[in-house]
Design a protein around this motif. Structure first.
Motif, mmCIF file in Angstrom:
data_model
loop_
_atom_site.group_PDB
_atom_site.id
_atom_site.type_symbol
_atom_site.label_atom_id
_atom_site.label_comp_id
_atom_site.label_asym_id
_atom_site.label_seq_id
_atom_site.Cartn_x
_atom_site.Cartn_y
_atom_site.Cartn_z
ATOM 1 N N ARG A 41 0.828 -1.209 0.000
ATOM 2 C CA ARG A 41 0.000 0.000 0.000
ATOM 3 C C ARG A 41 0.857 1.251 0.000
ATOM 4 O O ARG A 41 0.585 2.202 -0.724
ATOM 5 C CB ARG A 41 -0.940 -0.008 1.209
ATOM 6 C CG ARG A 41 -2.060 -0.987 1.039
ATOM 7 C CD ARG A 41 -2.995 -1.020 2.217
ATOM 8 N NE ARG A 41 -4.174 -1.765 1.809
ATOM 9 C CZ ARG A 41 -5.359 -1.610 2.325
ATOM 10 N NH1 ARG A 41 -5.546 -0.739 3.293
ATOM 11 N NH2 ARG A 41 -6.373 -2.309 1.888
ATOM 12 N N PHE A 45 0.682 4.094 -2.857
ATOM 13 C CA PHE A 45 0.327 5.470 -2.542
ATOM 14 C C PHE A 45 1.466 6.423 -2.867
ATOM 15 O O PHE A 45 1.247 7.505 -3.408
ATOM 16 C CB PHE A 45 -0.066 5.607 -1.069
ATOM 17 C CG PHE A 45 -1.212 4.726 -0.660
ATOM 18 C CD1 PHE A 45 -2.175 4.314 -1.570
ATOM 19 C CD2 PHE A 45 -1.323 4.295 0.639
ATOM 20 C CE1 PHE A 45 -3.227 3.494 -1.190
ATOM 21 C CE2 PHE A 45 -2.370 3.474 1.038
ATOM 22 C CZ PHE A 45 -3.321 3.082 0.123
ATOM 23 N N LEU A 50 1.120 10.239 -2.259
ATOM 24 C CA LEU A 50 0.202 10.235 -1.121
ATOM 25 C C LEU A 50 0.755 9.400 0.027
ATOM 26 O O LEU A 50 1.436 8.397 -0.188
ATOM 27 C CB LEU A 50 -1.161 9.660 -1.515
ATOM 28 C CG LEU A 50 -1.981 10.430 -2.546
ATOM 29 C CD1 LEU A 50 -3.229 9.648 -2.912
ATOM 30 C CD2 LEU A 50 -2.340 11.818 -2.022
ATOM 31 N N PRO A 52 -0.476 7.054 3.396
ATOM 32 C CA PRO A 52 -1.668 6.227 3.650
ATOM 33 C C PRO A 52 -2.834 7.001 4.267
ATOM 34 O O PRO A 52 -3.985 6.798 3.887
ATOM 35 C CB PRO A 52 -1.141 5.141 4.601
ATOM 36 C CG PRO A 52 0.302 5.004 4.230
ATOM 37 C CD PRO A 52 0.741 6.409 3.904
ATOM 38 N N PHE A 55 -4.614 8.990 1.596
ATOM 39 C CA PHE A 55 -5.450 8.108 0.790
ATOM 40 C C PHE A 55 -6.756 7.813 1.507
ATOM 41 O O PHE A 55 -7.831 7.851 0.912
ATOM 42 C CB PHE A 55 -4.692 6.813 0.476
ATOM 43 C CG PHE A 55 -5.487 5.825 -0.321
ATOM 44 C CD1 PHE A 55 -5.583 5.930 -1.695
ATOM 45 C CD2 PHE A 55 -6.145 4.765 0.303
ATOM 46 C CE1 PHE A 55 -6.320 5.010 -2.438
ATOM 47 C CE2 PHE A 55 -6.879 3.848 -0.426
ATOM 48 C CZ PHE A 55 -6.970 3.973 -1.805
ATOM 49 N N ALA A 126 -4.357 6.408 -7.296
ATOM 50 C CA ALA A 126 -3.777 5.620 -6.207
ATOM 51 C C ALA A 126 -4.579 4.341 -5.968
ATOM 52 O O ALA A 126 -4.009 3.288 -5.691
ATOM 53 C CB ALA A 126 -3.701 6.454 -4.933
ATOM 54 N N LEU A 130 -3.180 0.629 -6.025
ATOM 55 C CA LEU A 130 -3.380 -0.258 -4.888
ATOM 56 C C LEU A 130 -3.987 -1.583 -5.327
ATOM 57 O O LEU A 130 -3.540 -2.657 -4.916
ATOM 58 C CB LEU A 130 -4.287 0.411 -3.852
ATOM 59 C CG LEU A 130 -4.765 -0.475 -2.702
ATOM 60 C CD1 LEU A 130 -3.588 -0.962 -1.870
ATOM 61 C CD2 LEU A 130 -5.771 0.264 -1.854
#
Length: 164
Positions: A41, A45, A50, A52, A55, A126, A130
């Motif tokens: 992740r 991201f 980004l 977490p 996001f 994103a 993911l």
């Protein structure tokens, strides 16, 4: 096929034959998988600039549907953070122009947090990244196995998710 948990469980059975270490066979694997998932992740991201937590907030707004806005209280409920933390997160996302604050027309004292076009694009990109990472993690399982695993994990997590 043997994994690290098999070796760990065998060592505990040898060293502590008086204990039932069966829970480790499931939950140690869940824990290790969670670490791999967290790493995947973060990669997905970061490829879109980004963190977490960013996001989480952006996708909460994105899932809300057009006009992609929620009150800070609704964001608190969805992201499980304190109000002070959420205020800080909204401030930081607004500074990056990924969200904007608007007056709440139904409450003169309230505000709404709305996703900007750039925030929506970053959230969408994103999410696609993911999902690609997560598909790779699940690649060894058939569709039926993924469904069975999802159901079993739901049984374990639902009691935690449904606590008032």
């Amino acid at each position: 096929m043997e994994d690290e948990v098999d070796r760990l469980v065998a060592a505990w059975r040898r060293e502590r034959p008086d204990l039932d270490v069966e829970p480790l066979e499931v939950l140690s694997r869940v824990s290790r998988l969670a670490r791999h998932l967290d790493r995947a992740r973060r990669i997905a991201f970061s490829e879109h600039g980004l963190e977490p937590w960013e996001f989480d907030v952006l996708t909460s707004l994105r899932r809300a549907g057009d006009p992609y806005q929620l009150s800070p209280g609704q964001l608190l409920t969805q992201t499980l953070v304190t109000s002070g933390t959420m205020t800080n997160r909204i401030d930081r996302l607004a500074k990056k122009r990924l969200v904007e604050r608007l007056p709440d027309p139904s409450d003169r004292r309230g505000v709404l947090v709305r996703l900007t076009a750039e925030g929506r694009d970053r959230a969408d990109q994103a999410l696609a990244g993911l999902l690609a990472q997560e598909r790779a993690i699940l690649a060894e399982l058939s569709r039926a196995q993924r469904g069975e695993l999802a159901g079993l994990l739901r049984q374990l997590t639902a009691p935690f998710d449904n606590v008032p």
